[in-house]
Design a protein around this motif. Structure first.
Motif, PDB file in Angstrom:
ATOM      1  N   ASP A  17      -5.185   2.817   8.032  1.00 53.04           N
ATOM      2  CA  ASP A  17      -6.579   2.062   8.386  1.00 53.04           C
ATOM      3  C   ASP A  17      -6.791   0.862   8.517  1.00 53.04           C
ATOM      4  N   SER A  23      -7.303  17.283   7.023  1.00 52.38           N
ATOM      5  CA  SER A  23      -6.829  18.220   7.387  1.00 52.38           C
ATOM      6  C   SER A  23      -5.695  17.230   8.933  1.00 52.38           C
ATOM      7  N   ASP A  80      -3.055  -1.839   4.074  1.00 55.00           N
ATOM      8  CA  ASP A  80      -3.311  -2.179   2.592  1.00 55.00           C
ATOM      9  C   ASP A  80      -5.032  -0.976   2.872  1.00 55.00           C
ATOM     10  N   MET A 128      -1.193   6.969   2.617  1.00 57.19           N
ATOM     11  CA  MET A 128      -0.371   8.080   3.318  1.00 57.19           C
ATOM     12  C   MET A 128       0.462   7.329   4.396  1.00 57.19           C
ATOM     13  N   GLY A 129      -0.128   5.979   4.706  1.00 59.08           N
ATOM     14  CA  GLY A 129       0.439   5.352   5.713  1.00 59.08           C
ATOM     15  C   GLY A 129       1.820   4.726   5.344  1.00 59.08           C
ATOM     16  N   MET A 173      -1.685  -7.786  -4.182  1.00 57.36           N
ATOM     17  CA  MET A 173      -1.451  -8.713  -3.095  1.00 57.36           C
ATOM     18  C   MET A 173      -2.570  -9.405  -2.605  1.00 57.36           C
ATOM     19  N   ARG A 183      -4.943  16.500  -1.038  1.00 59.40           N
ATOM     20  CA  ARG A 183      -4.419  14.756  -0.662  1.00 59.40           C
ATOM     21  C   ARG A 183      -3.350  14.462  -1.938  1.00 59.40           C
ATOM     22  N   GLY A 215       0.887  -1.118   0.421  1.00 62.24           N
ATOM     23  CA  GLY A 215      -0.030   0.570  -0.116  1.00 62.24           C
ATOM     24  C   GLY A 215       1.100   1.159  -0.146  1.00 62.24           C
ATOM     25  N   GLY A 225      -7.487  10.114  11.394  1.00 63.87           N
ATOM     26  CA  GLY A 225      -7.264   8.879  10.608  1.00 63.87           C
ATOM     27  C   GLY A 225      -5.739   8.760  10.081  1.00 63.87           C
ATOM     28  N   GLY A 226      -5.667   9.958   8.770  1.00 63.04           N
ATOM     29  CA  GLY A 226      -4.745   9.164   8.497  1.00 63.04           C
ATOM     30  C   GLY A 226      -3.377  10.370   9.783  1.00 63.04           C
ATOM     31  N   CYS A 227      -3.656  11.068  10.025  1.00 62.77           N
ATOM     32  CA  CYS A 227      -2.338  11.539  11.264  1.00 62.77           C
ATOM     33  C   CYS A 227      -2.238  10.520  11.841  1.00 62.77           C
ATOM     34  N   GLY A 271     -10.766  14.256  11.987  1.00 62.11           N
ATOM     35  CA  GLY A 271      -9.924  14.332  11.177  1.00 62.11           C
ATOM     36  C   GLY A 271      -8.345  13.216  11.509  1.00 62.11           C
ATOM     37  N   GLU A 274       1.954  -2.044  -4.619  1.00 53.76           N
ATOM     38  CA  GLU A 274       0.556  -0.405  -4.463  1.00 53.76           C
ATOM     39  C   GLU A 274      -0.192  -1.318  -5.452  1.00 53.76           C
ATOM     40  N   GLN A 275      -1.565  -1.108  -5.476  1.00 52.70           N
ATOM     41  CA  GLN A 275      -1.958  -2.282  -6.930  1.00 52.70           C
ATOM     42  C   GLN A 275      -2.695  -1.539  -7.493  1.00 52.70           C
TER      43      GLN A 275
HETATM   44  P1  FAD Z   1      -5.020   4.537   2.244  1.00 54.55           P
HETATM   45  O1  FAD Z   1      -4.844   5.668   1.993  1.00 54.55           O
HETATM   46  O2  FAD Z   1      -6.908   4.040   1.784  1.00 54.55           O
HETATM   47  O3  FAD Z   1      -4.250   3.454   1.851  1.00 54.55           O
HETATM   48  C1  FAD Z   1      -3.838   2.315   0.808  1.00 54.55           C
HETATM   49  C2  FAD Z   1      -3.191   1.917  -0.320  1.00 54.55           C
HETATM   50  O4  FAD Z   1      -3.189  -0.031   0.049  1.00 54.55           O
HETATM   51  C3  FAD Z   1      -4.020   2.440  -1.840  1.00 54.55           C
HETATM   52  O5  FAD Z   1      -3.055   3.120  -2.121  1.00 54.55           O
HETATM   53  C4  FAD Z   1      -4.876   1.342  -1.630  1.00 54.55           C
HETATM   54  O6  FAD Z   1      -4.235   0.432  -3.230  1.00 54.55           O
HETATM   55  C5  FAD Z   1      -3.218  -0.022  -1.314  1.00 54.55           C
HETATM   56  N1  FAD Z   1      -4.170  -1.408  -1.602  1.00 54.55           N
HETATM   57  C6  FAD Z   1      -5.020  -1.993  -0.908  1.00 54.55           C
HETATM   58  N2  FAD Z   1      -5.097  -3.354  -1.087  1.00 54.55           N
HETATM   59  C7  FAD Z   1      -3.971  -3.856  -1.882  1.00 54.55           C
HETATM   60  C8  FAD Z   1      -3.620  -5.151  -2.315  1.00 54.55           C
HETATM   61  N3  FAD Z   1      -4.368  -6.055  -2.190  1.00 54.55           N
HETATM   62  N4  FAD Z   1      -2.436  -5.175  -2.571  1.00 54.55           N
HETATM   63  C9  FAD Z   1      -1.617  -3.335  -2.950  1.00 54.55           C
HETATM   64  N5  FAD Z   1      -2.079  -2.693  -2.653  1.00 54.55           N
HETATM   65  C10 FAD Z   1      -3.341  -2.054  -2.031  1.00 54.55           C
HETATM   66  N6  FAD Z   1      -7.506  12.076   8.301  1.00 54.55           N
HETATM   67  C11 FAD Z   1      -7.196  12.833   8.669  1.00 54.55           C
HETATM   68  O7  FAD Z   1      -5.579  12.626   9.401  1.00 54.55           O
HETATM   69  N7  FAD Z   1      -8.027  13.579   8.420  1.00 54.55           N
HETATM   70  C12 FAD Z   1      -8.873  14.247   7.969  1.00 54.55           C
HETATM   71  O8  FAD Z   1      -8.957  15.324   7.311  1.00 54.55           O
HETATM   72  C13 FAD Z   1      -9.389  13.231   7.402  1.00 54.55           C
HETATM   73  N8  FAD Z   1     -10.492  13.395   6.685  1.00 54.55           N
HETATM   74  C14 FAD Z   1     -10.986  12.918   5.876  1.00 54.55           C
HETATM   75  C15 FAD Z   1     -12.157  12.457   5.283  1.00 54.55           C
HETATM   76  C16 FAD Z   1     -12.715  11.413   4.724  1.00 54.55           C
HETATM   77  C17 FAD Z   1     -13.885  12.268   3.513  1.00 54.55           C
HETATM   78  C18 FAD Z   1     -11.510  10.487   4.780  1.00 54.55           C
HETATM   79  C19 FAD Z   1     -13.070   9.301   4.230  1.00 54.55           C
HETATM   80  C20 FAD Z   1     -11.215   9.520   5.360  1.00 54.55           C
HETATM   81  C21 FAD Z   1     -10.332  10.455   6.504  1.00 54.55           C
HETATM   82  N9  FAD Z   1      -9.451  10.918   6.629  1.00 54.55           N
HETATM   83  C22 FAD Z   1      -8.399  11.453   6.956  1.00 54.55           C
HETATM   84  C23 FAD Z   1      -8.758   9.918   6.924  1.00 54.55           C
HETATM   85  C24 FAD Z   1      -7.328   9.442   5.951  1.00 54.55           C
HETATM   86  O9  FAD Z   1      -8.090   8.914   4.564  1.00 54.55           O
HETATM   87  C25 FAD Z   1      -7.465   7.751   6.158  1.00 54.55           C
HETATM   88  O10 FAD Z   1      -7.158   7.612   7.096  1.00 54.55           O
HETATM   89  C26 FAD Z   1      -5.671   7.838   5.367  1.00 54.55           C
HETATM   90  O11 FAD Z   1      -6.010   7.566   3.951  1.00 54.55           O
HETATM   91  C27 FAD Z   1      -5.436   6.414   5.510  1.00 54.55           C
HETATM   92  O12 FAD Z   1      -4.183   5.840   4.998  1.00 54.55           O
HETATM   93  P2  FAD Z   1      -3.913   4.226   4.381  1.00 54.55           P
HETATM   94  O13 FAD Z   1      -2.278   4.631   4.101  1.00 54.55           O
HETATM   95  O14 FAD Z   1      -3.599   3.653   5.586  1.00 54.55           O
HETATM   96  O15 FAD Z   1      -4.696   3.826   3.673  1.00 54.55           O
END
Ligand code: FAD
Length: 385
Positions: free
Chosen positions: A285, A43, A154, A10-11, A125, A103, A7, A297-299, A295, A30-31
């Motif tokens: 996530d 934010s 992911d 941002m994580g 994956m 984003r 994945g 989740g990403g933080c 706000g 990354e898929q």
């Molecule tokens: P993701 O960003 O979902 O990235 C996961 C990655 O893994 C993706 O690129 C996906 O394609 C890849 N992947 C998935 N499965 C596979 C696989 N099997 N094989 C290979 N790759 C795969 N957070 C904040 O901090 N502040 C905010 O203001 C905020 N506002 C938000 C508003 C909305 C409407 C939403 C829905 C969320 C918000 N969030 C916010 C939360 C934030 O967007 C998430 O917590 C953050 O994107 C999580 O990052 P991540 O890298 O864990 O997951």
């Protein structure tokens, strides 16, 4: 030490940069075949900004961030300001300004910092397995990758989580849909350096500044899960849902671009405390899926990345001790944020209309102290405090 990260959100990217910083070999898979973040902006609260600073991205983050000097709540129907207050006490208390950022720009910053050419795109994956000396992932194209550890970043529908927990889990619909996008700053909607939120009837409309004279906007609309929606019809849907709302809201509905306005059903997941199975761990996530109501989740995903780095710095030669330290430093804090967001979500979106009406009354007598105290308590407690 070699880490395979699944994945490039941002994580995953924050974790990749964090592990690379301490000399680990990192492979990111990354898929998707191209960088296409879902959603317009986020934010990044002070705790997330501190993580990005720690990853060496202080100047870049500040360049992408909007300046939020004040916050206000506005009666959605009358347009009357319920409260307005400075963000400075928050910045002073936690020692860092928050930054709303686009984003796509955040994603590009992280990809560039890690190394765009080092991201293996188009690699989905399909399975992951722990082993005595290595963990292995298999991709849809039949190839495999092995590492001393596998970090499943992911996302909300994580396959790694299913592996770590021994089966699938059900996410919960939070009761509302979020429409979001970007528009040029327009002071008829809200002041250029203010996070303005219109509230009423358990709905909310918000604008906050990001770099380059743009507002990140969102509308929260309570509705049942699975309502039909045709992309491109956001203006009609929002005009209908906010028909009697104040002129600032009408202006935003006129200004938004329906073709680029996103619509997201909001779900979350009960916190769980097993994040590691052998050499396989979840992050972001995949580990804590929250509603966006505070706000965080990403933080929180960025905090995971820094905590992972700290765990591997402390337990350099012991994978299992490092992953155990990572897990124990994160599950309580991340789970707490999920539950805080859920409580905030219920009040904002009128799960109990009397509680929401009481909150609107509170807003009319708010001088900022209570709200800032609440936000500060979300911000503190991570790896960089
Ligand atoms: P993701 O960003 O979902 O990235 C996961 C990655 O893994 C993706 O690129 C996906 O394609 C890849 N992947 C998935 N499965 C596979 C696989 N099997 N094989 C290979 N790759 C795969 N957070 C904040 O901090 N502040 C905010 O203001 C905020 N506002 C938000 C508003 C909305 C409407 C939403 C829905 C969320 C918000 N969030 C916010 C939360 C934030 O967007 C998430 O917590 C953050 O994107 C999580 O990052 P991540 O890298 O864990 O997951």
């Amino acid at each position: 030490m070699k880490a395979v990260i699944i994945g490039a959100g941002m994580g995953g990217l924050s974790a990749a940069i964090a592990l690379k910083q301490i000399g680990h070999e990192v492979e990111v898979y990354e898929q998707v075949t191209e960088n296409k973040p879902v959603g317009a902006a986020i934010s990044v609260w002070s705790n997330g900004v501190k993580c990005l600073n720690h990853l060496g991205l202080e100047k870049q983050t500040a360049a992408l961030g909007g300046i939020v000097d004040s916050m206000s709540y506005v009666d959605g129907f009358t347009g009357e300001t319920m409260c307005r207050f400075s963000m400075q006490p928050l910045i002073d208390e936690v020692g860092q300004r928050p930054y709303p950022v686009a984003r796509a720009e955040l994603q590009m910053m992280l990809m560039t910092a890690y190394g765009m050419a080092d991201i293996n795109f188009g690699k989905k994956m399909v399975s992951v397995a722990d082993g005595p000396t290595q963990a292995t992932v298999e991709f849809a194209d039949g190839t495999t990758a092995t590492g001393d550890i596998v970090i499943g970043a992911d996302g909300a529908k994580s396959l790694t989580r299913e592996y770590v927990l021994g089966g699938p889990v059900e996410r919960r619909y939070a009761g509302y849909v979020n429409f979001n996008g970007l528009v040029e700053v327009d002071e008829a909607i809200g002041p250029a350096t203010e996070w303005t939120t219109y509230v009423g009837d358990g709905k909310r409309v918000s604008v906050m500044p990001i770099a380059d004279n743009r507002f990140y906007f969102f509308f929260d609309v309570t509705m049942p899960e699975g309502e039909p929606y045709e992309r491109g019809t956001a203006r009609e849907v929002l005009a209908d849902n906010f028909a009697r709302w104040a002129p600032g809201v009408q202006r935003l509905i006129e200004k938004l671009d329906p073709a680029t306005t996103n619509r997201v059903e909001i779900l979350d997941l009960d916190p769980f405390h097993t994040w590691v199975k052998g050499r396989v761990a979840v992050l972001g996530d995949a580990a804590h899926n929250t509603t966006p109501d505070i706000g965080q989740g990403g933080c929180s995903a960025m905090e995971d990345a820094v905590a992972l780095q700290f765990a591997f710095t402390e337990h350099r030669d012991d994978v299992h001790a490092a992953l155990a330290a990572y897990e124990s430093s994160r599950t309580e804090r991340a789970g707490d944020l999920v539950l805080r967001a859920r409580r905030r979500c219920d009040v904002t979106h009128a799960k109990d209309p009397a509680a929401t009406a009481a909150w609107y009354d509170e807003l009319r007598s708010e001088d900022g102290t209570r709200i800032i105290r609440g936000i500060v308590s979300n911000i503190v407690g991570g790896p960089l405090t």
